[in-house]
Design an enzyme around this catalytic site. Structure first.
Site, short mmCIF file in Angstrom:
data_model
loop_
_atom_site.label_atom_id
_atom_site.label_comp_id
_atom_site.label_asym_id
_atom_site.label_seq_id
_atom_site.Cartn_x
_atom_site.Cartn_y
_atom_site.Cartn_z
N ASP A 186 18.57 1.15 -42.60
CA ASP A 186 17.17 0.90 -42.25
C ASP A 186 16.78 1.61 -40.96
O ASP A 186 17.65 2.07 -40.19
CB ASP A 186 16.90 -0.60 -42.12
CG ASP A 186 17.71 -1.26 -41.02
OD1 ASP A 186 18.91 -0.95 -40.90
OD2 ASP A 186 17.15 -2.08 -40.26
N ASP B 250 18.15 7.12 -35.90
CA ASP B 250 18.74 5.80 -35.69
C ASP B 250 18.48 4.98 -36.95
O ASP B 250 17.41 4.41 -37.10
CB ASP B 250 18.12 5.14 -34.46
CG ASP B 250 18.58 3.72 -34.22
OD1 ASP B 250 19.62 3.33 -34.79
OD2 ASP B 250 17.89 2.99 -33.50
N GLU C 110 19.52 -3.90 -39.85
CA GLU C 110 20.11 -3.87 -38.51
C GLU C 110 19.03 -3.95 -37.44
O GLU C 110 19.18 -4.62 -36.41
CB GLU C 110 20.94 -2.59 -38.32
CG GLU C 110 21.74 -2.54 -37.03
CD GLU C 110 20.99 -1.97 -35.83
OE1 GLU C 110 21.51 -2.06 -34.71
OE2 GLU C 110 19.87 -1.43 -36.01
N ASP D 290 26.61 4.38 -34.58
CA ASP D 290 25.26 4.00 -34.18
C ASP D 290 25.05 4.02 -32.67
O ASP D 290 24.19 3.34 -32.14
CB ASP D 290 24.95 2.60 -34.72
CG ASP D 290 23.46 2.26 -34.65
OD1 ASP D 290 22.65 3.19 -34.49
OD2 ASP D 290 23.12 1.07 -34.72
N HIS E 195 13.06 4.32 -31.53
CA HIS E 195 12.10 3.24 -31.79
C HIS E 195 10.69 3.59 -31.35
O HIS E 195 9.84 2.72 -31.26
CB HIS E 195 12.54 1.92 -31.13
CG HIS E 195 13.85 1.39 -31.63
ND1 HIS E 195 14.39 0.20 -31.19
CD2 HIS E 195 14.74 1.88 -32.51
CE1 HIS E 195 15.55 -0.01 -31.79
NE2 HIS E 195 15.78 1.01 -32.59
#
Length: 478
Positions: free
Chosen positions: A78, A115, A145, A169, A452
């Site tokens: 995800d 990511d 996640e 990650d 993000h």
């Protein structure tokens, strides 16, 4: 701009482009999960898919490596779905538009999804390359996640067979992560009631363009929180004018420092000049730290529905009392955050203003203190609260054969010393360790910036460096 097929490692970026065509927002991973299972079957792998769409693929050892320790490679499928205000991208159906920009890969006005899509791409490239030397491999690709480590938390005991675990990650080349924070969310619910005004002037105030960022990896950088900034605006206006709150909102992800906030206010007289002056004052206070920030004002249609007068004061006092940012630093690693909180999301609902805060700590007892403080703050302001999305910390392991070998191989391959550290961001290693306490974990990954956020970018050269390193590490772990 270079074409994606011309950058190395070619097959890694080929698969990254392939998965970038598939929607993979958290909790909406069925399509990408099914793609991974189909890929595994096409490559004659043993495949496992559970009820939350986690996928495990198993590849046999290459000749001569049959007796080597089974290694687990892991990433999550995800991604955080954020976009700029002027983007028309639909994350439910549109492919991520990839752009090679100099030394970096980025997306067009959206999060890139490196990511952790780049980890998935690396694993698929390793699966298809039968020339590589390695022992038996397990590839674990987890779900949700970015929201709550849900896939990792739901992974049942007995599924994984390997005893050495490489999480892909992390986001800085040359750093080996060997521990991470745990965390939990709290939603504070401020009760609201509406009343009616016969007349009034209504304005929408919007703050946008804040830098934002990952609420774990970048919480220590002092970036402004748009919800806190909006609170300064509302508090200042309430001290100057007789105003009512109609709605307030800000942020969209609990693991992202909020970049946008919006409030609608009403007054029985025209207060446009006061609002403009207040926004100018706030803007000037952010010139140095957030020069790209926009503070916008728009007059909107008055409909008579507002919150009761005291709600605005209650809300601003509550937000003012909620801490956001670093709480404590680690004693063993003074430059690493031990605990923090992120005032992530504000949302106006029918009966409440909901305020979502993400809390993190590498020490469980410190997290409990933060939770207690948040609960006391909610109660002080007459609010309800709900805890959710608890995930465990990944504690540093004093003895680790995998860590030692990883450091040795990095030095051999690059001539550089590898830095070993514990990080403040949450990683799935902690969640998986809960059911697999005998596994030896490490985490690593290529350089990424501004994850993000729509400014997310992936360093191309470091991606090649990390991929070659992982391949070499698998060869050495015999």
């Amino acid at each position: 701009m270079r074409k994606l097929e011309n950058i190395k490692p070619e097959r890694v970026f080929y698969y990254f482009e392939e998965i970038s065509k598939i929607p993979r927002d958290s909790y909406k991973e069925k399509e990408i999960s099914d793609y991974l299972v189909k890929f595994g079957k096409e490559h004659n792998l043993e495949c496992y898919q559970d009820e939350v769409y986690n996928v495990v693929l198993r590849k046999k050892a290459s000749p001569g490596y049959e007796n080597a320790e089974k290694i687990i490679l892991q990433g999550h499928m995800d991604m955080v779905c954020e976009k700029t205000e002027d983007s028309n991208h639909d994350f439910t159906k549109d492919p991520i538009e990839l752009i090679v920009d100099g030394n970096y890969l980025r997306a067009n006005k959206t999060t890139l999804g490196a990511d952790n899509g780049i980890a998935v791409a690396m694993m698929l490239a390793i699966v298809e390359d039968d020339s590589l030397k390695h022992g038996p491999l397990e590839f674990l690709i987890t779900t949700s996640e970015e929201i709550d480590l849900g896939g990792a938390m739901a992974l049942k005991p007995g599924i994984l067979q390997g005893k050495m675990f490489i999480n892909l990650d992390s986001e800085e080349t040359g750093i080996l992560t060997v521990g991470s924070a745990g965390g939990e969310n709290i939603d504070i619910l401020l009760p609201v009631k509406k009343t009616e005004l016969k007349e009034g002037f209504t304005y929408k105030v919007k703050l946008q363009g804040f830098a934002g960022g990952h609420s774990g990896a970048e919480i220590h950088k002092g970036r402004e929180n748009s919800n806190k900034a909006m609170n300064k605006v509302l508090k200042s206006l309430n001290e100057k004018e007789d105003i009512y709150l109609v709605s307030v909102s800000g942020g969209s992800k609990d693991n992202a420092i909020p970049r946008v906030a919006e409030a609608v206010i009403t007054s029985i007289k025209d207060i446009k000049e006061t609002v403009e002056k207040t926004l100018k004052e706030i803007k000037e206070s952010y010139i140095k730290t957030e020069p790209q920030t926009e503070l916008l004002l728009e007059e909107v249609l008055f409909n008579g529905q507002v919150f009761e007068k005291e709600i605005l004061k209650k809300y601003t006092e509550l937000i003012e009392d909620i801490p956001t940012g670093v709480n404590t630093w680690m004693k063993e690693y003074p430059d690493i955050v031990e605990s923090s909180d992120n005032l992530a999301i504000v949302k106006t609902e029918e009966k409440y203003i909901r305020i979502a805060i993400s809390m993190r700590s590498s020490e469980p007892e410190v997290l409990e203190k933060i939770k207690k403080k948040m609960a006391e703050t909610a109660e002080k302001h007459g609010s309800n609260y709900e805890f959710s999305a608890n995930y465990p910390e990944w504690r540093y392991r004093s003895v680790s054969a995998l860590r030692d070998k990883a450091v040795e191989v990095w030095k051999k391959l690059t001539g550089e010393e590898m830095k070993v550290e514990v990080i403040h961001a949450g990683l799935e290693c902690g969640a998986i360790y809960h059911n697999y306490p005998d596994i030896d974990f490490i985490s690593l990954g290529p350089d990424m910036q501004n994850v993000h956020t729509p400014e997310e970018k992936l360093d191309i050269a470091s991606t090649e460096k990390i991929y070659n390193y992982v391949v070499k590490l698998l060869e050495e772990l015999k």
